[in-house]
Design a protein around this motif. Sequence first.
Motif: not given
Length: 380
Positions: A145, A169-170, A175, A203-204, A206-207, A225, A250
């Motif tokens: 990641m 993460y998540n 974060q 929200s998050v 992700s990468a 995200g 997104s």
Amino acid sequence: MSSHRSPLDDGDLLAEIFLRLPPQPSSLPRASAVCKRWRLLVSDPRFLRRFRLHHRRNPPLLGRFVEKFSTLTFLPTMEAPNRVSPGRLSLQFDHGHFFEPLGCRHGLALISDQTRQQFLVWEPVTGDRHQLAVPPGFDPRTIPMVNGAVLRVAGDDHFQVVIVVISNYNTQHGQRVLACVYSSETGLWGDLISTPIPLEPNSVVSAIRDPAVLVGDSLYWQLIGFSTSILEFDFEKQSLAVIQVPVDESEYENNFKVIRADGGGLGFMFVSNFTAQLWERNIDCDGVASWVLGRTIELDKLLSLDSEVEDDILILGFAEENNMVFLWTESGSFMVQLQSLQFKKLSGFNTTKHYFTYESVYTAADIGGEHDGAELLHNA
């Protein structure tokens, strides 16, 4: 009678002249074909090092790398006589070996070696490799990641590696992004650097996506995200920051690419309905930053695409020193120079995978040997 020497009899002066030859791969092989003396001079390791350093900030775009069957496959973009053999710069891993290329810069490639839980700094032209352990404080399980970048200090062979990773993460506890810098001069990783990621509720991120783009003293990555933003690592301040952008793509992450703007600052390219928008980040006299829409490019007209038949255009890669973007369409892949708008359709291997562009000075150190030097001369 006094003898008169030609300026070209002066080896030091001749080296200064050769140093200013264009950095294209065929330049030194052509000079080496003149006579044995010239061949010995341009094949001297000390001269080759000076030649690479001299042209490090204006390298040609030799090609791009893609992942293919446990191999980091090199696909050349230049035509003869400067075309480098694909096999010369490819990297083979053992079958089942998991790896992730993170980007190329200043003649080096950075690879996340997930099987061995380490990072690899590889110089494709020379074959040199450096294995780096995971930075202290990084969980080895997070290597898939992470993202990162490699670069060299101007006029120096030492390199630095910046590794960035999303923490927590998540989760529901917010974060953060962590970063750590490695110096080949000291052989050590520095302290961890951290910043929170401002997010909307629920929200998050992700990468951390795509190879970084170097603009001035900062590296920039795209954060993926529920909204699009850009991660900045400032070398001078040794700090991280998250920059919001004025478009939301997104759902179409392959339509967005961080680039160097026309003015040399931070920018991004956004493609929608076959139109490319080139945005630039401006900072006023009070230090207030804002985004300004600069040029727009009608890609369907530029590339002679049938918008009634074609799917959307995807951005596959960006070459920061040559200001070149790689695009995928149903009709094939193209490379487009963003200032001149000159373009070239790429033949052969066509893919929707990301391209890792390779800009470097290829000196063909074995000039006149049985491989690259002779091949380039044969194609001249």
